[in-house]
Write a protein that holds these residues in place. Structure first.
Motif, short mmCIF file in Angstrom:
data_model
loop_
_atom_site.label_atom_id
_atom_site.label_comp_id
_atom_site.label_asym_id
_atom_site.label_seq_id
_atom_site.Cartn_x
_atom_site.Cartn_y
_atom_site.Cartn_z
N GLU A 213 14.40 -2.74 -2.37
CA GLU A 213 14.64 -4.15 -2.04
C GLU A 213 13.82 -4.60 -0.84
O GLU A 213 13.34 -5.74 -0.80
N LEU A 214 13.63 -3.73 0.13
CA LEU A 214 12.78 -4.07 1.27
C LEU A 214 11.31 -4.16 0.86
O LEU A 214 10.59 -5.08 1.29
N VAL A 215 10.86 -3.24 0.03
CA VAL A 215 9.49 -3.33 -0.49
C VAL A 215 9.31 -4.64 -1.24
O VAL A 215 8.32 -5.36 -1.04
N ASP A 216 10.26 -4.98 -2.09
CA ASP A 216 10.17 -6.22 -2.88
C ASP A 216 10.17 -7.45 -1.97
O ASP A 216 9.45 -8.43 -2.24
N LEU A 217 10.96 -7.42 -0.91
CA LEU A 217 11.01 -8.55 0.02
C LEU A 217 9.65 -8.75 0.69
O LEU A 217 9.15 -9.88 0.79
N ILE A 231 9.18 3.84 4.46
CA ILE A 231 10.23 3.03 3.85
C ILE A 231 11.22 3.95 3.14
O ILE A 231 12.39 3.64 2.95
N GLY A 232 10.73 5.15 2.77
CA GLY A 232 11.59 6.17 2.19
C GLY A 232 11.62 6.15 0.68
O GLY A 232 11.14 5.24 0.01
N ASN A 233 12.16 7.24 0.13
CA ASN A 233 12.37 7.39 -1.31
C ASN A 233 11.09 7.33 -2.14
O ASN A 233 11.12 6.98 -3.32
N GLY A 234 9.96 7.70 -1.51
CA GLY A 234 8.69 7.75 -2.23
C GLY A 234 8.21 6.41 -2.73
O GLY A 234 7.55 6.34 -3.77
N LEU A 235 8.49 5.33 -1.97
CA LEU A 235 8.20 3.98 -2.46
C LEU A 235 7.15 3.24 -1.64
O LEU A 235 6.97 2.03 -1.79
N GLY A 236 6.42 3.94 -0.78
CA GLY A 236 5.42 3.28 0.04
C GLY A 236 4.19 2.84 -0.75
O GLY A 236 3.86 3.40 -1.79
N ASP A 237 3.52 1.83 -0.23
CA ASP A 237 2.22 1.44 -0.78
C ASP A 237 1.16 2.49 -0.44
O ASP A 237 0.14 2.60 -1.13
N TYR A 238 1.41 3.22 0.64
CA TYR A 238 0.59 4.39 0.97
C TYR A 238 1.50 5.43 1.62
O TYR A 238 2.59 5.10 2.10
N ALA A 239 1.09 6.67 1.61
CA ALA A 239 1.89 7.76 2.16
C ALA A 239 1.74 7.82 3.68
O ALA A 239 0.70 7.43 4.23
N THR A 240 2.76 8.34 4.34
CA THR A 240 2.72 8.53 5.79
C THR A 240 2.92 10.01 6.09
O THR A 240 3.91 10.60 5.67
N ALA A 241 1.98 10.60 6.81
CA ALA A 241 2.08 12.00 7.18
C ALA A 241 3.06 12.18 8.33
O ALA A 241 3.46 11.23 9.00
N THR A 242 3.47 13.42 8.57
CA THR A 242 4.28 13.76 9.73
C THR A 242 3.49 13.43 11.00
O THR A 242 2.27 13.57 11.04
N ASP A 243 4.20 13.00 12.04
CA ASP A 243 3.55 12.67 13.31
C ASP A 243 2.60 13.79 13.75
O ASP A 243 2.96 14.97 13.75
N ASN A 244 1.39 13.39 14.13
CA ASN A 244 0.39 14.31 14.68
C ASN A 244 0.02 15.44 13.73
O ASN A 244 -0.35 16.53 14.16
N HIS A 245 0.11 15.19 12.42
CA HIS A 245 -0.27 16.20 11.43
C HIS A 245 -1.24 15.60 10.41
O HIS A 245 -1.21 14.41 10.12
N LEU A 246 -2.07 16.48 9.90
CA LEU A 246 -2.99 16.13 8.81
C LEU A 246 -2.63 16.96 7.59
O LEU A 246 -2.17 18.10 7.73
N PRO A 247 -2.82 16.44 6.39
CA PRO A 247 -2.63 17.26 5.20
C PRO A 247 -3.66 18.39 5.18
O PRO A 247 -4.72 18.30 5.80
#
Length: 340
Positions: A213-217, A231-247
């Protein structure tokens, strides 16, 4: 420094067609600004040093909400200069700015109608910080976004996280999201011009329905605005890594990592453990080579000044990028690592 991307902070299926992702993929490098009442505390409470990152001092010291709120009476930053902040970001080669409109302490940097706990109504400063930074970004041609803590709010009795003032069992978290979070996000999306991103954080107990609902808003009110993975629950427009980490390797998708210049995000007067410019350049190049962005943080002090060691390193990064314009695209990563 490396690690896996968390599934709950991932890019949702189908998000890659978002109209703003082509811009995001080219941007590569942004400025994160953590600023709020915690900058006045600067890592100490009642004469005692409180361990941990600066913006979490209320939680780490379990400061009662009414007592922490007295900091607002001291918030009058004589050196707040959004023109200087944005100019520094431009010199550094950063291509967007994200400001903490509301962090976990619940204090709001804009003139919200939902609470008097904001920079206009509760402080001698009496000014709308979000408006001034947004206006300055527009003047300097810099995309502007806001950070908003959607679950943790240690000031609000129904927000997540404060169990020393408010019993968790008695909280109406659903009501908090519906009647406080959503209206505040609406204010930010309708009152401050185009936003490049709403940067949510610490999803914790938020449900999939609430995240959606927040994404839709956001997408309804500003179709060009991105929503980050927290935003959580795998619903981001892009992914966010853990602070100060790279994949660990190239990611199949769009992502960003938030990076601090020292060990804290919000200002601490005693944290002098600064990463070198060479380390920051290496991080930027490695992130780009794996297909991601770096959101590099500054934590202005209680008077509104970006610490000189942060500013100096950003200027050094900017000079390097001016000499190696492909560095932020990942193609100069080997050179960057050698310089580290």
């Amino acid at each position: 420094m490396t690690g896996e991307m968390r599934p709950e902070q991932a890019q949702r299926p189908g998000a890659r067609t978002h109209p703003s992702l082509p811009w995001f993929r080219l941007a590569r490098f942004g400025m994160f600004v953590h600023w709020g009442l915690y900058a006045l505390a600067a890592g100490r409470w009642r004469g005692t040093t409180v361990p941990g990152i600066g913006e979490w001092i209320m939680c780490h010291a379990r400061i009662p909400a009414t007592e922490y709120a007295t900091l607002a009476a001291r918030f009058d930053p004589k050196h707040f200069d959004p023109q200087a902040w944005v100019a520094l970001a431009k010199r550094a080669g950063q291509r967007y700015v994200v400001l903490t409109a509301k962090h976990h302490d619940g204090f709001c940097l804009w003139h919200t109608k939902l609470t008097g706990y904001n920079t206009v109504d509760a402080t001698p400063f009496g000014r709308d910080v979000v408006a001034e930074v947004a206006d300055e970004c527009r003047r300097q041609g810099m995309p502007f976004g806001v950070y908003y803590s959607q679950t943790q709010d240690w000031h609000h009795p129904d927000g997540d996280g404060n169990d020393w003032d408010y019993a968790e069992a008695g909280k109406d978290f659903d009501g908090y999201v519906e009647h406080y979070v959503k209206p505040q996000v609406r204010e930010l999306l309708t009152g401050y011009g185009p936003l490049c991103v709403v940067w949510f954080d610490t999803p914790r107990r938020i449900t999939r329905r609430q995240s959606q609902e927040l994404v839709d808003l956001v997408h309804e009110l500003q179709p060009g605005c991105l929503v980050n993975g927290r935003i959580g629950n795998g619903l981001g427009d892009y992914a966010t890594a853990t602070d100060n980490h790279l994949p660990d390797d190239v990611v199949d998708g769009d992502w960003e990592t938030p990076v601090s210049i020292n060990n804290t995000w919000g200002y601490r007067s005693d944290d002098h453990d600064w990463k070198s410019a060479a380390q920051l350049i290496s991080t930027l190049a490695m992130a780009a080579s794996r297909g991601g962005n770096v959101l590099l943080n500054v934590g202005p002090d209680g008077d509104g000044r970006i610490p000189e060691p942060s500013a100096r390193r950003l200027d050094e990064v900017g000079r390097w990028l001016a000499e190696h314009p492909a560095g932020a695209d990942g193609t100069d990563s080997a050179t960057a690592v050698q310089r580290g």
